[in-house]
Scaffold this motif. Structure first.
Motif, PDB file in Angstrom:
ATOM      1  N   SER A   1       0.824  -1.428  -0.105  1.00 51.01           N
ATOM      2  CA  SER A   1       0.029   0.022  -0.009  1.00 51.01           C
ATOM      3  C   SER A   1       0.845   1.183   0.137  1.00 51.01           C
ATOM      4  N   ILE A   2       0.241   2.323  -0.541  1.00 52.57           N
ATOM      5  CA  ILE A   2       0.795   3.738  -0.495  1.00 52.57           C
ATOM      6  C   ILE A   2       0.001   4.507   0.462  1.00 52.57           C
ATOM      7  N   PRO A   3       0.647   5.130   1.626  1.00 50.50           N
ATOM      8  CA  PRO A   3      -0.248   5.681   2.479  1.00 50.50           C
ATOM      9  C   PRO A   3      -0.615   7.029   1.849  1.00 50.50           C
ATOM     10  N   PHE A   4      -1.970   7.232   1.889  1.00 46.52           N
ATOM     11  CA  PHE A   4      -2.813   8.171   1.356  1.00 46.52           C
ATOM     12  C   PHE A   4      -3.731   8.763   2.170  1.00 46.52           C
ATOM     13  N   LEU A   5      -4.440   9.984   2.394  1.00 49.21           N
ATOM     14  CA  LEU A   5      -5.506  10.243   3.144  1.00 49.21           C
ATOM     15  C   LEU A   5      -6.732  10.611   2.269  1.00 49.21           C
ATOM     16  N   PRO A   6      -8.027  10.457   2.464  1.00 53.60           N
ATOM     17  CA  PRO A   6      -8.304   9.423   3.725  1.00 53.60           C
ATOM     18  C   PRO A   6      -8.249   8.028   3.909  1.00 53.60           C
TER      19      PRO A   6
ATOM     20  N   GLY B   1     -14.710   3.153  10.656  1.00 55.79           N
ATOM     21  CA  GLY B   1     -13.881   4.192  10.258  1.00 55.79           C
ATOM     22  C   GLY B   1     -13.945   4.579   8.834  1.00 55.79           C
ATOM     23  N   PRO B   2     -13.536   5.569   8.466  1.00 57.23           N
ATOM     24  CA  PRO B   2     -13.491   6.081   6.951  1.00 57.23           C
ATOM     25  C   PRO B   2     -13.313   4.883   5.943  1.00 57.23           C
ATOM     26  N   THR B   3     -12.456   3.989   6.079  1.00 57.15           N
ATOM     27  CA  THR B   3     -12.172   3.002   4.889  1.00 57.15           C
ATOM     28  C   THR B   3     -13.128   1.937   5.064  1.00 57.15           C
ATOM     29  N   GLY B   4     -14.256   1.875   5.991  1.00 57.44           N
ATOM     30  CA  GLY B   4     -14.976   0.697   5.951  1.00 57.44           C
ATOM     31  C   GLY B   4     -16.066   0.445   4.845  1.00 57.44           C
ATOM     32  N   GLY B   5     -16.398   1.581   4.307  1.00 53.05           N
ATOM     33  CA  GLY B   5     -17.449   1.543   3.173  1.00 53.05           C
ATOM     34  C   GLY B   5     -16.638   0.646   2.110  1.00 53.05           C
ATOM     35  N   TYR B   6     -15.437   1.124   1.802  1.00 52.53           N
ATOM     36  CA  TYR B   6     -14.609   0.491   0.731  1.00 52.53           C
ATOM     37  C   TYR B   6     -14.534  -1.022   0.927  1.00 52.53           C
ATOM     38  N   ILE B   7     -14.143  -1.313   2.168  1.00 52.57           N
ATOM     39  CA  ILE B   7     -13.853  -3.034   2.396  1.00 52.57           C
ATOM     40  C   ILE B   7     -15.363  -3.575   2.478  1.00 52.57           C
TER      41      ILE B   7
ATOM     42  N   GLY C   1     -20.124   6.992   0.229  1.00 49.57           N
ATOM     43  CA  GLY C   1     -21.406   7.183   1.285  1.00 49.57           C
ATOM     44  C   GLY C   1     -20.839   6.744   2.401  1.00 49.57           C
ATOM     45  N   TRP C   2     -20.133   5.917   2.908  1.00 46.87           N
ATOM     46  CA  TRP C   2     -19.610   5.585   4.142  1.00 46.87           C
ATOM     47  C   TRP C   2     -18.498   6.689   4.695  1.00 46.87           C
ATOM     48  N   LEU C   3     -17.774   7.008   3.704  1.00 51.40           N
ATOM     49  CA  LEU C   3     -16.773   8.083   4.219  1.00 51.40           C
ATOM     50  C   LEU C   3     -17.446   9.453   4.481  1.00 51.40           C
TER      51      LEU C   3
ATOM     52  N   LEU D   1     -19.793  15.667  -2.038  1.00 50.87           N
ATOM     53  CA  LEU D   1     -19.161  15.967  -3.045  1.00 50.87           C
ATOM     54  C   LEU D   1     -17.579  16.025  -2.540  1.00 50.87           C
ATOM     55  N   GLN D   2     -17.464  16.521  -1.114  1.00 49.91           N
ATOM     56  CA  GLN D   2     -15.929  16.179  -0.592  1.00 49.91           C
ATOM     57  C   GLN D   2     -15.457  14.776  -0.475  1.00 49.91           C
ATOM     58  N   ALA D   3     -16.397  14.074  -0.025  1.00 51.22           N
ATOM     59  CA  ALA D   3     -16.129  12.492  -0.007  1.00 51.22           C
ATOM     60  C   ALA D   3     -15.673  12.037  -1.251  1.00 51.22           C
ATOM     61  N   THR D   4     -16.374  12.639  -2.367  1.00 49.33           N
ATOM     62  CA  THR D   4     -16.034  12.002  -3.884  1.00 49.33           C
ATOM     63  C   THR D   4     -14.760  12.423  -4.283  1.00 49.33           C
ATOM     64  N   ILE D   5     -14.352  13.715  -3.884  1.00 48.54           N
ATOM     65  CA  ILE D   5     -13.129  14.511  -4.348  1.00 48.54           C
ATOM     66  C   ILE D   5     -12.065  13.785  -3.707  1.00 48.54           C
TER      67      ILE D   5
END
Length: 186
Positions: free
Chosen positions: A28-33, A84-90, A129-131, A140-144
């Protein structure tokens, strides 16, 4: 299980893809969020190889992570990661694997491509959506933050998965036992 080639194949592929997706979390490459990992590549490959059965290793991986086994990005684990913020992706790995798998049950290349695109869209949709919900960001911010920076890498991973899938498809035609539906009829 003696003589049941299909079940044995599904079990072996499940173990292999749990391992591959877990290994992909460490690359992985650390990236936010959200960090950039190779997990999505292996989720797509699970769908390509295992078809609809790809939901099995992906769901088990998420359950293992919830039980504190270090299978999420950078060896993280626990319910806290899913909340957390990554939960929706998982969680988005499940429909992504299913959509890819269903698409690869068909023979048309256009359906394969559409399945991979649908998988990525579902993953992004659940992730964004979860982010948004978990951080209080607007959609919009979450998409960006949660989609735009990842599109180039995900295009490369999707192309790699598609290319590997074409090679696996050629192997399926050479060795029909790999094809789950044919193995069931034997």
């Amino acid at each position: 299980m003696r003589g049941d080639h299909n079940r044995a194949l599904i079990i072996a592929e499940t173990a292999a893809f749990i391992g591959l997706i877990s290994i992909g979390s460490w690359i992985s490459i650390p990236f936010l969020p959200v960090p950039i990992t190779l997990q999505t590549l292996f989720v797509l490959l699970a769908g390509i190889v295992m078809r609809r059965y790809a939901v099995i290793p992906v769901t088990l991986l998420i359950l293992f992570g919830a039980m504190n086994l270090p299978v999420f990005h950078n060896g993280t684990s626990g319910i806290g990661v899913l909340l957390g913020p990554t939960g929706g992706y998982i969680i988005g790995f499940i429909p992504a694997a299913l959509l890819t798998g269903l698409a690869y049950e068909r023979d048309e290349k256009s359906v394969h491509i559409a399945g991979i695109i649908a998988a990525e869209v579902s993953l992004y949709s659940l992730g964004v959506g979860w982010l948004s919900f978990s951080t209080g960001m607007s959609l919009l911010q979450a998409t960006i933050l949660g989609v735009l920076p990842f599109i180039p890498g995900d295009i490369v991973k999707a192309y790699a998965a598609y290319t590997i899938g074409e090679r696996v498809g050629k192997l399926d035609r050479i060795n029909p036992v790999r094809n789950h539906e044919e193995a069931v009829s034997r």
